[in-house]
Design a protein around this motif. Structure first.
Motif: not given
Length: 168
Positions: A43-46, A78-84, A113-115, A141-149
């Motif tokens: 989350p810090v990296a995100f 950023a989006g991928q890190l959010l999903a993770l 899911l993010f992709r 990408d932040l929205w995509a990351g949120l939805f993937a998460g």
């Protein structure tokens, strides 16, 4: 400096599918951090990638006609890190020691899911993408990351709540 950040040290120049390469790199870094005992670094990296992206992308795009060039991949990171974050933090809180092999769905599902959401661009992802500005580059990408998460969390809940008990 903005070019190095926007392209994630040139990673955005990998072809084909620079966004997929950047997402994969984010997953590798997150898994490595987790394995080394630094799950909270995800989350810090995100947050860091998001802040740097909102700073670097407008500077990188200034004076360019292409409002979302494929070499800009800090948004995918950023989006991928959010999903993770949606899977890494619960796994860490439950004391799962091995994300790489024992809990591999915790990084594979958010990646896939993010992709999917980043390419398909449903609803708010597509709306942000259609802004055609620096903020839209980051926001889709932040929205995509949120939805993937959220999707990863829902699938984990279904598996652990319904499938796993049924399998015994």
């Amino acid at each position: 400096m903005s070019t190095a950040i926007a392209t994630v040290l040139g990673l955005g120049h990998l072809r084909p599918a620079s966004g997929t390469w950047a997402s994969a790199a984010a997953v590798v870094l997150a898994v490595a951090a987790y394995q080394a005992g630094g799950a909270l670094l995800v989350p810090v990296a995100f947050v860091l990638a998001t802040m740097l992206g909102f700073w670097a992308v407008p500077r990188y795009l200034a004076g360019r006609s292409d409002t979302d060039p494929s070499e800009v991949v800090i948004d995918e990171v950023a989006g991928q890190l959010l999903a993770l974050c949606f899977t890494v933090i619960p796994l860490w809180r439950h004391g799962v020691p091995d994300l790489l092999l024992a809990a591999w769905p915790g990084w594979v599902v958010p990646f896939l899911l993010f992709r999917l959401f980043d390419i398909w661009k449903p609803w708010l992802v597509g709306r942000a993408d259609r802004r055609h500005d620096a903020a839209g580059v980051m926001l889709d990408d932040l929205w995509a990351g949120l939805f993937a998460g959220l999707g990863s969390t829902a699938l984990a809940g279904l598996y652990h709540g319904l499938v796993q008990p049924w399998l015994g």
